[in-house]
Design an enzyme around this catalytic site. Structure first.
Site, PDB file in Angstrom:
ATOM      1  N   TRP A  86       0.839  -1.215   0.000  1.00  0.00           N
ATOM      2  CA  TRP A  86       0.000   0.000   0.000  1.00  0.00           C
ATOM      3  C   TRP A  86       0.869   1.259   0.000  1.00  0.00           C
ATOM      4  O   TRP A  86       0.672   2.169  -0.822  1.00  0.00           O
ATOM      5  CB  TRP A  86      -0.880  -0.051   1.258  1.00  0.00           C
ATOM      6  CG  TRP A  86      -2.002   0.923   1.302  1.00  0.00           C
ATOM      7  CD1 TRP A  86      -2.424   1.755   0.296  1.00  0.00           C
ATOM      8  CD2 TRP A  86      -2.861   1.166   2.421  1.00  0.00           C
ATOM      9  NE1 TRP A  86      -3.497   2.488   0.718  1.00  0.00           N
ATOM     10  CE2 TRP A  86      -3.781   2.144   2.021  1.00  0.00           C
ATOM     11  CE3 TRP A  86      -2.947   0.645   3.715  1.00  0.00           C
ATOM     12  CZ2 TRP A  86      -4.772   2.629   2.886  1.00  0.00           C
ATOM     13  CZ3 TRP A  86      -3.934   1.114   4.567  1.00  0.00           C
ATOM     14  CH2 TRP A  86      -4.832   2.100   4.152  1.00  0.00           C
TER      15      TRP A  86
ATOM     16  N   HIS B 280      12.825  -4.288   4.650  1.00  0.00           N
ATOM     17  CA  HIS B 280      12.231  -4.838   5.873  1.00  0.00           C
ATOM     18  C   HIS B 280      13.261  -4.866   7.007  1.00  0.00           C
ATOM     19  O   HIS B 280      12.956  -5.329   8.099  1.00  0.00           O
ATOM     20  CB  HIS B 280      11.745  -6.274   5.656  1.00  0.00           C
ATOM     21  CG  HIS B 280      10.533  -6.410   4.780  1.00  0.00           C
ATOM     22  ND1 HIS B 280       9.513  -5.499   4.753  1.00  0.00           N
ATOM     23  CD2 HIS B 280      10.171  -7.394   3.919  1.00  0.00           C
ATOM     24  CE1 HIS B 280       8.590  -5.916   3.895  1.00  0.00           C
ATOM     25  NE2 HIS B 280       8.968  -7.055   3.382  1.00  0.00           N
TER      26      HIS B 280
ATOM     27  N   SER C 191      -1.549 -12.400   8.560  1.00  0.00           N
ATOM     28  CA  SER C 191      -1.210 -12.081   7.178  1.00  0.00           C
ATOM     29  C   SER C 191       0.082 -12.795   6.775  1.00  0.00           C
ATOM     30  O   SER C 191       0.181 -13.374   5.693  1.00  0.00           O
ATOM     31  CB  SER C 191      -1.056 -10.564   7.033  1.00  0.00           C
ATOM     32  OG  SER C 191      -0.812 -10.224   5.702  1.00  0.00           O
TER      33      SER C 191
HETATM   34  P1  A3P Z   1      -3.938  -9.113   4.820  1.00  0.00           P
HETATM   35  O1  A3P Z   1      -3.190 -10.379   4.609  1.00  0.00           O
HETATM   36  O2  A3P Z   1      -4.319  -8.901   6.248  1.00  0.00           O
HETATM   37  O3  A3P Z   1      -5.079  -8.942   3.899  1.00  0.00           O
HETATM   38  P2  A3P Z   1       2.612  -6.104   2.745  1.00  0.00           P
HETATM   39  O4  A3P Z   1       2.190  -5.229   1.631  1.00  0.00           O
HETATM   40  O5  A3P Z   1       3.410  -5.393   3.759  1.00  0.00           O
HETATM   41  O6  A3P Z   1       3.201  -7.373   2.253  1.00  0.00           O
HETATM   42  O7  A3P Z   1       1.286  -6.456   3.538  1.00  0.00           O
HETATM   43  C1  A3P Z   1       0.274  -7.160   2.921  1.00  0.00           C
HETATM   44  C2  A3P Z   1      -1.016  -6.861   3.652  1.00  0.00           C
HETATM   45  O8  A3P Z   1      -1.513  -5.585   3.247  1.00  0.00           O
HETATM   46  C3  A3P Z   1      -2.086  -7.866   3.327  1.00  0.00           C
HETATM   47  O9  A3P Z   1      -2.924  -7.913   4.480  1.00  0.00           O
HETATM   48  C4  A3P Z   1      -2.754  -7.206   2.136  1.00  0.00           C
HETATM   49  O10 A3P Z   1      -4.048  -7.667   1.867  1.00  0.00           O
HETATM   50  C5  A3P Z   1      -2.759  -5.755   2.571  1.00  0.00           C
HETATM   51  N1  A3P Z   1      -2.800  -4.797   1.466  1.00  0.00           N
HETATM   52  C6  A3P Z   1      -2.232  -4.904   0.247  1.00  0.00           C
HETATM   53  N2  A3P Z   1      -2.498  -3.822  -0.494  1.00  0.00           N
HETATM   54  C7  A3P Z   1      -3.268  -3.012   0.251  1.00  0.00           C
HETATM   55  C8  A3P Z   1      -3.870  -1.742   0.027  1.00  0.00           C
HETATM   56  N3  A3P Z   1      -3.743  -1.132  -1.140  1.00  0.00           N
HETATM   57  N4  A3P Z   1      -4.599  -1.203   1.020  1.00  0.00           N
HETATM   58  C9  A3P Z   1      -4.747  -1.834   2.199  1.00  0.00           C
HETATM   59  N5  A3P Z   1      -4.191  -3.041   2.480  1.00  0.00           N
HETATM   60  C10 A3P Z   1      -3.463  -3.621   1.523  1.00  0.00           C
END
Ligand code: A3P
Length: 324
Positions: free
Chosen positions: A73, A131, A160
């Site tokens: 995000w 990270h 997640s």
């Molecule tokens: P969930 O598994 O709880 O749905 P990262 O991007 O750090 O790898 O984290 C992934 C998490 O952020 C996942 O959470 C994913 O669904 C969520 N995510 C990905 N894109 C997103 C967005 N545009 N807005 C909000 N959450 C998002």
């Protein structure tokens, strides 16, 4: 002689790894404890390359987060904000490419083009994601560059991460059960963890240098994305003008980068494409989008499991001024 350097680095890596404490990995078989943090052998290598070869510039901006706390995000938001004068929202690169192609994930990208990637072609400000815990990064980076850090409720990060790592876990290995992942997580053993030390490192650094580190929370971004995006843009030195706000630019970016929008794009659906992290690790774009909600842990944790994580969190964060 680059080959000689490479050989020396390889032998140093192997020698170093042999001396480090080991435990069970979530994706690969083993993780290694390096300076207090659990890392895969690949990213130990990446970290050493960063220390030896990465030349930070004062204008560089880093996005940092523990795994699954909002990198996808934030990557989209930072890229869209930094490049808002370059692209139209109706024909934006984020609509055609996976969210991770927006800018490099330094931890593994540093050795993607053998032996070391040159980042000089990136537009200024260069944007990088990592990270790595704050204290693992070279001070040449942490003392010069800006950092955007995003954290999340550890219970949601755990859920997640278990889903994500189960998807990309080496096929030769037996699956990691949720109960086992839970135990490991509580003991701090998970790639880039312990979770709490990761968050605290950036939190403390942000308290000391608020102009250098912007500390964001996934839950607050969900609640008020436009407010958080304006903070983000101002921190990046690219505040929205009154005119842009009137034109609805903030809302356009929020909409473009929303879970609903990104997860429904062809490129982010099954077969849409993938992101190459290393020779062996290629992750389909769709794996970065699961539910995108706050509180999904309620569907997985018993009351007792919840209590235990909340207790660890309260204990680790006590007197820090941070709540999660
Ligand atoms: P969930 O598994 O709880 O749905 P990262 O991007 O750090 O790898 O984290 C992934 C998490 O952020 C996942 O959470 C994913 O669904 C969520 N995510 C990905 N894109 C997103 C967005 N545009 N807005 C909000 N959450 C998002």
């Amino acid at each position: 002689n680059p080959n000689e350097t490479e050989k020396q680095e390889e032998s140093y890596n192997n020698h170093l790894l042999a001396t480090l404490p080991k435990d069970k990995g979530w994706r690969s078989e083993t993780v290694f404890q390096y300076k207090g943090f659990w890392l895969s052998s690949q990213v130990v290598k990446g970290l050493l390359l960063i220390h030896n070869h990465f030349n930070p510039q004062p204008t560089d901006i880093f996005l940092s987060a523990f795994m699954k706390c909002g990198t996808t995000w934030l990557k989209a938001l930072m890229f869209a904000t930094a490049n808002r004068h370059r692209y139209k929202f109706s024909n934006h690169p984020l609509l055609r490419t996976g969210p991770h192609s927006a800018f490099p994930f330094l931890d593994t990208h540093i050795f993607l083009d053998h032996p070391i990637t040159n980042f000089d072609h990136l537009p200024v400000p260069r944007l990088f994601a990592t990270h790595f815990a704050h204290d693992l990064l070279p001070t040449s980076i942490t003392s010069t560059c800006k950092f955007v850090y995003v954290c999340r409720d550890p219970k949601d990060a755990l859920i997640s991460k278990w889903h994500f790592m189960s998807k990309i876990r080496s096929k030769e290995l037996a699956p990691l059960s949720f109960n086992e992942a839970y135990e490991l997580f509580c003991n701090g053993v998970s790639e880039y963890g312990p979770f709490w030390d990761h968050v605290l490192g950036y939190w403390k650094a942000s308290q000391e240098s608020p102009d250098k580190i912007l500390f964001l929370k996934y839950e607050e971004m969900k609640r008020e994305p436009a407010v958080e995006l304006k903070k983000l843009a101002a921190f990046m030195g690219m505040a929205f003008t009154a005119e842009e706000e009137d034109q609805g630019v903030v809302e356009e970016i929020v909409k473009l980068c929303s879970f609903e929008n990104l997860s429904n794009l062809e490129v982010n659906k099954d077969g849409g494409g993938g992101q190459k992290f290393t020779e062996k690790v290629v992750v389909e774009n769709q794996e970065f989008f699961r539910k995108g909600m706050v509180g999904d842990w309620k569907n997985y944790l018993t009351e007792e499991m919840k209590e235990r994580i909340d207790f660890i969190t309260a204990d680790k964060l006590k007197n820090s001024g941070l709540t999660l």
